[in-house]
Design an enzyme around this catalytic site. Structure first.
Site, PDB file in Angstrom:
ATOM      1  N   ALA A 104       0.604  -0.930  -0.111  1.00  0.00           N
ATOM      2  CA  ALA A 104      -0.137  -0.045  -0.069  1.00  0.00           C
ATOM      3  C   ALA A 104       0.829   1.523   0.161  1.00  0.00           C
ATOM      4  O   ALA A 104       2.230   1.042  -0.448  1.00  0.00           O
ATOM      5  CB  ALA A 104      -0.764  -0.008   0.905  1.00  0.00           C
ATOM      6  N   SER A 105       0.312   1.916   0.185  1.00  0.00           N
ATOM      7  CA  SER A 105       0.807   3.651  -0.164  1.00  0.00           C
ATOM      8  C   SER A 105       1.897   3.722   0.761  1.00  0.00           C
ATOM      9  O   SER A 105       2.966   4.949   0.596  1.00  0.00           O
ATOM     10  CB  SER A 105       0.215   4.873   0.273  1.00  0.00           C
ATOM     11  OG  SER A 105      -0.861   4.779   1.035  1.00  0.00           O
ATOM     12  N   LEU A 106       1.639   3.332   2.533  1.00  0.00           N
ATOM     13  CA  LEU A 106       2.433   3.723   3.665  1.00  0.00           C
ATOM     14  C   LEU A 106       3.354   2.266   3.569  1.00  0.00           C
ATOM     15  O   LEU A 106       4.311   2.577   5.190  1.00  0.00           O
ATOM     16  CB  LEU A 106       1.981   4.583   4.829  1.00  0.00           C
ATOM     17  CG  LEU A 106       0.862   5.589   4.501  1.00  0.00           C
ATOM     18  CD1 LEU A 106      -0.029   5.557   5.640  1.00  0.00           C
ATOM     19  CD2 LEU A 106       1.791   6.658   4.034  1.00  0.00           C
ATOM     20  N   ALA A 107       2.612   1.170   3.218  1.00  0.00           N
ATOM     21  CA  ALA A 107       3.559  -0.082   3.854  1.00  0.00           C
ATOM     22  C   ALA A 107       2.979  -1.422   3.253  1.00  0.00           C
ATOM     23  O   ALA A 107       3.107  -1.681   2.018  1.00  0.00           O
ATOM     24  CB  ALA A 107       2.890  -0.428   5.259  1.00  0.00           C
ATOM     25  N   GLN A 108       3.849  -2.997   3.810  1.00  0.00           N
ATOM     26  CA  GLN A 108       3.346  -4.034   2.264  1.00  0.00           C
ATOM     27  C   GLN A 108       3.298  -4.879   3.271  1.00  0.00           C
ATOM     28  O   GLN A 108       3.514  -4.551   5.092  1.00  0.00           O
ATOM     29  CB  GLN A 108       4.801  -4.506   1.467  1.00  0.00           C
ATOM     30  CG  GLN A 108       5.558  -4.290   1.901  1.00  0.00           C
ATOM     31  CD  GLN A 108       6.864  -4.618   1.148  1.00  0.00           C
ATOM     32  OE1 GLN A 108       7.081  -3.328   0.592  1.00  0.00           O
ATOM     33  NE2 GLN A 108       7.964  -5.118   0.889  1.00  0.00           N
ATOM     34  N   VAL A 109       2.821  -5.441   2.988  1.00  0.00           N
ATOM     35  CA  VAL A 109       1.813  -7.226   3.832  1.00  0.00           C
ATOM     36  C   VAL A 109       3.039  -8.368   3.451  1.00  0.00           C
ATOM     37  O   VAL A 109       3.107  -8.817   2.678  1.00  0.00           O
ATOM     38  CB  VAL A 109       1.064  -7.494   4.155  1.00  0.00           C
ATOM     39  CG1 VAL A 109       0.636  -8.329   5.360  1.00  0.00           C
ATOM     40  CG2 VAL A 109       0.085  -6.089   4.606  1.00  0.00           C
TER      41      VAL A 109
ATOM     42  N   LYS B 109       2.952  -6.545   9.207  1.00  0.00           N
ATOM     43  CA  LYS B 109       2.838  -4.776   8.168  1.00  0.00           C
ATOM     44  C   LYS B 109       3.808  -4.404   8.897  1.00  0.00           C
ATOM     45  O   LYS B 109       4.546  -4.025   8.933  1.00  0.00           O
ATOM     46  CB  LYS B 109       1.655  -4.066   8.790  1.00  0.00           C
ATOM     47  CG  LYS B 109       1.380  -2.810   8.379  1.00  0.00           C
ATOM     48  CD  LYS B 109      -0.126  -2.714   7.956  1.00  0.00           C
ATOM     49  CE  LYS B 109      -0.244  -1.149   7.383  1.00  0.00           C
ATOM     50  NZ  LYS B 109      -1.941  -0.518   7.672  1.00  0.00           N
TER      51      LYS B 109
ATOM     52  N   ASP C 157     -11.187   4.726   6.008  1.00  0.00           N
ATOM     53  CA  ASP C 157     -10.872   4.580   4.494  1.00  0.00           C
ATOM     54  C   ASP C 157     -11.082   2.390   4.618  1.00  0.00           C
ATOM     55  O   ASP C 157      -9.956   2.071   3.696  1.00  0.00           O
ATOM     56  CB  ASP C 157      -9.330   3.759   4.442  1.00  0.00           C
ATOM     57  CG  ASP C 157      -8.176   4.552   3.305  1.00  0.00           C
ATOM     58  OD1 ASP C 157      -9.399   4.917   2.879  1.00  0.00           O
ATOM     59  OD2 ASP C 157      -7.054   3.729   3.417  1.00  0.00           O
TER      60      ASP C 157
END
Length: 540
Positions: free
Chosen positions: A168-173, A187, A324
């Site tokens: 995503a825009s701020l992080a990844q999983v 995350k 969101d």
């Protein structure tokens, strides 16, 4: 000659500015407590600002040059404008991907603004901003782990997949496994977010203020204020973890009838920090993936009802709202305790992900917002105006506010027909909405400037939910509005009972409740008759 002189002057100015900036940057890097981070900041900011300026200039020139000399209402102008919209949307998309972080979030927000920006921008942003975000390398992930937990992922987990399942825009999983065998989702914040977040805020603020200076009707300074307030919270994953627990707690305390159908992953606090969040892994289908939802034995219309009910409860009764709810943040799985029916169907459970962006609605705002939606559902023009004014729209823009909330023009908003708010999703409806967006752009900008930021976030939530319901049902649903009408009315009735101890007032409220039940029952009967009529038309 004059042109050449002008270019020479600009070149000299650029050289002097660059030298000054370079000198200041070198001095600050040398004296900084963290020279490497400061160096990153000073090398990243000019590049990102340069990209912003080039993209903005390119888009502005494209519109000016391409539309030059074309008659305002001509078919040729409409065709060319469509092409320019597409090109410009792609340029903006490319800028968002290159800069990442805040820019991705802005791109996602643009993808929800059907009432304000051309359809080409909305469609382009929706197609890519949710599932094609930049990915951090495994080395960068390890760097975050070392800073936060002192070890690399392979030392903490028995298994850790270096390839993220989502970004995503701020992080990844990433998917991992604890030493005891439990599967978890981890995350990890993108490492550049810490270095560039402040700079991105500054560049976005510069762009928005410059646009407002050039085009006074384009006033999006409220967006800068919102980013300044919400981004630090979204970058703190411990805040997100607390939000998820508070959200579920609200459902069990305030909406126990629906609580089993709403879920959030369990947080593993010992393996979570501000930049790392370790949660229970949940296997489910994205809310807009109809094929996968049906494979689970769940019906899309049941999912639509559940999503509408869950968020209506949050907005009108809890006053603590997940802001969101786009498709990537909502998973659907069969209720763990449910069994298949004779027809092989299962009850759905809604799994809420990404709890970084929540808003608290104070009591008065929550009740005014619930009263407004109740009035919208029941076509009560007087109450629509009264509550719109209470929420900050003013006596001159309340009709526009109602139109943005419902995506319907005022004459449809106050139409007493049972399905007056339903959007069929055809080209005619879309063209009508775009026409209003173009015609009333200055008024819409003024309205967005006036409204409290918490209501602006409610508008964003409303847009996300509309998009989810359209994906599930291919059109807006009368049943969705019935759910909103019932829950908003219940919230208003509960507030009146809470505020008054007078037996006479309570008696009046109970009478109102009986009348409301009768009215909602009448609307439900009308819905069944409409569905029967459509079924007969389809058969014959």
């Amino acid at each position: 000659m004059a042109t050449r002189s002008l270019w020479r002057g600009r070149a000299k100015f650029a050289a002097v500015t660059t030298a000054l900036f370079g000198g200041v940057a070198a001095a600050n890097v040398a004296t900084s407590d963290d020279p490497s981070r400061t160096l990153k900041l000073y090398t990243a900011v000019p590049v990102r600002l340069f990209r912003d300026c080039v993209t903005a200039a390119s888009i502005a020139f494209d519109y000016e040059y391409s539309l030059l000399g074309l008659a305002e209402d001509s078919d040729e102008r409409s065709r060319v404008k469509h092409e320019v919209h597409l090109r410009s949307a792609r340029k903006l998309q490319e800028l968002c991907f290159k800069n990442g972080g805040i820019y991705i979030k802005l791109g996602q927000h643009i993808g929800q603004l059907e009432y304000l920006v051309p359809h080409e921008y909305v469609q382009t942003m929706r197609e890519c901003m949710l599932n094609k975000c930049p990915v951090s390398s495994y080395d960068q992930v390890c760097e975050v782990f070392k800073k936060e937990l002192g070890e690399t992922p392979d030392k903490i987990f028995s298994e850790f997949d270096p390839v993220p399942i989502a970004s995503a825009s701020l992080a990844q999983v990433h998917v991992a496994q604890l030493p005891d065998g439990r599967k978890v989702a981890v995350k990890v914040q993108h490492i550049h977010m810490t270095d560039t977040a402040a700079a991105d805020q500054a560049t976005v603020e510069l762009i928005v203020n410059t646009l407002h200076w050039i085009f006074p009707s384009f006033d999006y300074r409220w967006l800068v204020d919102e980013i300044r307030e919400s981004l630090p919270k979204e970058l703190d994953f411990l805040v997100e973890a607390k939000n998820s627990e508070r959200c579920l707690d609200n459902f069990w305390k305030l909406s126990p009838h629906i609580a089993p159908y709403v879920y959030a992953p369990i947080v593993y606090w010992s393996l979570s920090t501000k930049k790392l969040l370790t949660m229970e892994y949940i296997d489910g289908a994205q809310v807009n993936d109809l094929k996968s939802i049906r494979k689970l034995g769940v019906q899309p219309h049941e999912v639509s009802k559940l999503v509408s009910q869950a968020f209506a409860e949050m907005m009108f009764k809890h006053g603590f709202v997940h802001c969101d709810p786009h498709a990537a943040n909502l998973l659907i799985r069969p209720m763990p305790s449910s069994r298949k029916s004779i027809l092989g169907k299962r009850e759905p459970q809604l799994v809420l992900l990404d709890h970084g962006l929540y808003k608290d609605l104070d009591f008065q705002t929550r009740i005014s917002y619930a009263s407004l939606w109740k009035a919208l559902i029941f076509s009560d023009a007087k109450s629509i105006k009264e509550n719109s004014v209470k929420l900050g729209a003013g006596e001159d823009l309340y009709a526009l506010f109602a139109g943005i909330l419902t995506m319907r023009p005022w004459n449809r908003v106050i139409d007493p027909a049972i399905d007056h708010l339903v959007i069929r999703g055809g080209d005619g409806d879309r063209s009508e909405l775009q026409m209003y967006a173009s015609q009333y752009f200055p008024q819409i900008s003024e309205l967005l400037r006036r409204l409290p930021r918490v209501i602006l976030l409610m508008l964003k939530t409303n847009d996300c939910l509309r998009s989810v319901n359209n994906a599930l049902l291919q059109e807006s649903s009368l049943e969705t509005f019935l759910i909103i009408g019932r829950i908003s009315s219940e919230a208003v009735i509960e507030a009146k009972l809470l505020e008054s101890k007078s037996l006479l007032v309570r008696l009046n409220v109970w009478i109102d409740e009986i009348l409301l039940d009768a009215r909602l029952f009448g609307m439900q009967v009308a819905l069944w008759l409409l569905q029967l009529k459509r079924a007969l038309c389809w058969i014959y």
